[in-house]
Design a protein around this motif. Sequence first.
Motif, mmCIF file in Angstrom:
data_model
loop_
_atom_site.group_PDB
_atom_site.id
_atom_site.type_symbol
_atom_site.label_atom_id
_atom_site.label_comp_id
_atom_site.label_asym_id
_atom_site.label_seq_id
_atom_site.Cartn_x
_atom_site.Cartn_y
_atom_site.Cartn_z
ATOM 1 N N GLU A 122 -36.483 20.838 17.830
ATOM 2 C CA GLU A 122 -36.810 19.710 17.809
ATOM 3 C C GLU A 122 -36.716 19.412 18.803
ATOM 4 O OE1 GLU A 122 -34.126 17.242 15.837
ATOM 5 O OE2 GLU A 122 -34.572 17.771 13.734
ATOM 6 N N ARG A 123 -37.962 17.854 19.265
ATOM 7 C CA ARG A 123 -38.442 17.684 20.598
ATOM 8 C C ARG A 123 -37.170 17.174 21.365
ATOM 9 N NH1 ARG A 123 -43.500 14.648 19.333
ATOM 10 N NH2 ARG A 123 -43.055 13.952 22.204
ATOM 11 N N GLY A 175 -27.636 21.524 6.317
ATOM 12 C CA GLY A 175 -28.098 20.940 5.356
ATOM 13 C C GLY A 175 -29.756 20.892 5.251
ATOM 14 N N ARG A 176 -30.172 21.235 6.639
ATOM 15 C CA ARG A 176 -31.424 21.348 7.468
ATOM 16 C C ARG A 176 -32.052 23.057 6.824
ATOM 17 N NH1 ARG A 176 -35.643 18.930 7.917
ATOM 18 N NH2 ARG A 176 -34.279 16.761 8.995
ATOM 19 N N TYR A 177 -30.742 24.196 7.330
ATOM 20 C CA TYR A 177 -31.140 25.532 6.665
ATOM 21 C C TYR A 177 -31.043 25.288 5.442
ATOM 22 C CZ TYR A 177 -30.255 27.452 10.638
ATOM 23 O OH TYR A 177 -30.357 28.221 12.468
ATOM 24 N N TYR A 240 -31.369 12.997 1.185
ATOM 25 C CA TYR A 240 -32.821 12.822 0.638
ATOM 26 C C TYR A 240 -34.011 12.387 2.684
ATOM 27 C CZ TYR A 240 -37.403 10.168 -0.127
ATOM 28 O OH TYR A 240 -38.739 9.909 -0.176
ATOM 29 N N GLY A 241 -33.174 11.864 3.349
ATOM 30 C CA GLY A 241 -33.339 11.511 4.469
ATOM 31 C C GLY A 241 -33.724 13.050 5.104
ATOM 32 N N SER A 247 -32.990 16.426 11.800
ATOM 33 C CA SER A 247 -31.469 15.898 11.945
ATOM 34 C C SER A 247 -31.452 15.058 13.394
ATOM 35 C CB SER A 247 -31.465 17.393 12.459
ATOM 36 O OG SER A 247 -31.640 17.946 11.121
ATOM 37 N N SER A 248 -31.843 15.783 14.083
ATOM 38 C CA SER A 248 -31.380 14.567 15.491
ATOM 39 C C SER A 248 -31.499 12.906 15.119
ATOM 40 C CB SER A 248 -31.236 15.119 16.635
ATOM 41 O OG SER A 248 -33.318 14.740 16.503
ATOM 42 N N ARG A 249 -32.193 12.254 15.181
ATOM 43 C CA ARG A 249 -33.014 11.214 14.184
ATOM 44 C C ARG A 249 -32.179 10.930 13.164
ATOM 45 N NH1 ARG A 249 -37.467 8.906 16.319
ATOM 46 N NH2 ARG A 249 -39.271 9.644 17.674
#
Length: 311
Positions: A122-123, A175-177, A240-241, A247-249
């Motif tokens: 991620e940036r 959760g991202r995985y 859901y978000g 993930s960072s945001r």
Amino acid sequence: MVIFMKLFAICSILAAGTLWGIIGIFIRALTQMGFGAMELVALRSFGAFLALAVYLAVFKRSAFRIRLKDWWCFAGTGILSLLFFNYCYFTAINLTSLSTACILLYTAPIIVMLLSLLLFKERLTVSKCVSALLAFLGCALAAGFHPAADLSITPEGLLAGLGAGLGYALYSIFGRYALNRGYSSLTITLYTFAFSSLGSLFLTDTPALAGRVFGSPESLPWILALALVTCAAAYLLYTYGLTKIESSRASILASIEPAVATLVGFLAFQEPLTLWSAAGICLVFLSLILLNADGLFKKRFTKRPGTDQPQ
């Protein structure tokens, strides 16, 4: 449509942070009824799992399907995140002060930002860094830490507080995985609670806890609200978000939680709202505005080729 979906995802995460922020209402009521901290963690996880499992069994049985090789994703969200975070956080509160524990907990957005950079590429933007810093300072002030405060800390308390921050951050990572493997927010949330409930069996006296619950029927509405409102609904909204937001945001957006908790303390429990606390709340909201102002109306939410990550 892209802007609307992103706005809805942002609102979902802010709503999740808000629901986490009102948890003190239910915790205080149940504590007065004689429930301990880890007992409340167990009740919260198991109640949320039971309610969601019944709902999905009736309306969406497909949400139960997972591949055995992906079990570690849910062990990560349920045990390494939800259960580990709660255990470390309650330990930090006992070893230090509430404000110190809260400050250490909200190192989580910074941890998520760094892990997301390493694991998901991620940036790392200026707005993210500044927003994370403002959110951290705002959380510290809202929690009661300011130049005139007495910050007491021990090495054990420091480790426990940082452990809470790490555990809190790991939900966004695992959760991202799970999302990248095609699982829905319903499936992820369900198995998060399942693993957390299993883990809590080793930290509580389950028969004694069951006897206390059924022996005090006046506690049942509070337990249900704790499980459904601050756990099931909150984690569903946050997960859901994550489907639409990095993930960072998302972790920075969830920093609205201590600001809400401070306002709840002032409105519901007549706790003093100092100028420092008010300044902290303002900093949290400023971080949220800054985080989204640079990209909300830009079509930067397309997927990179070959990945499930938004640009």
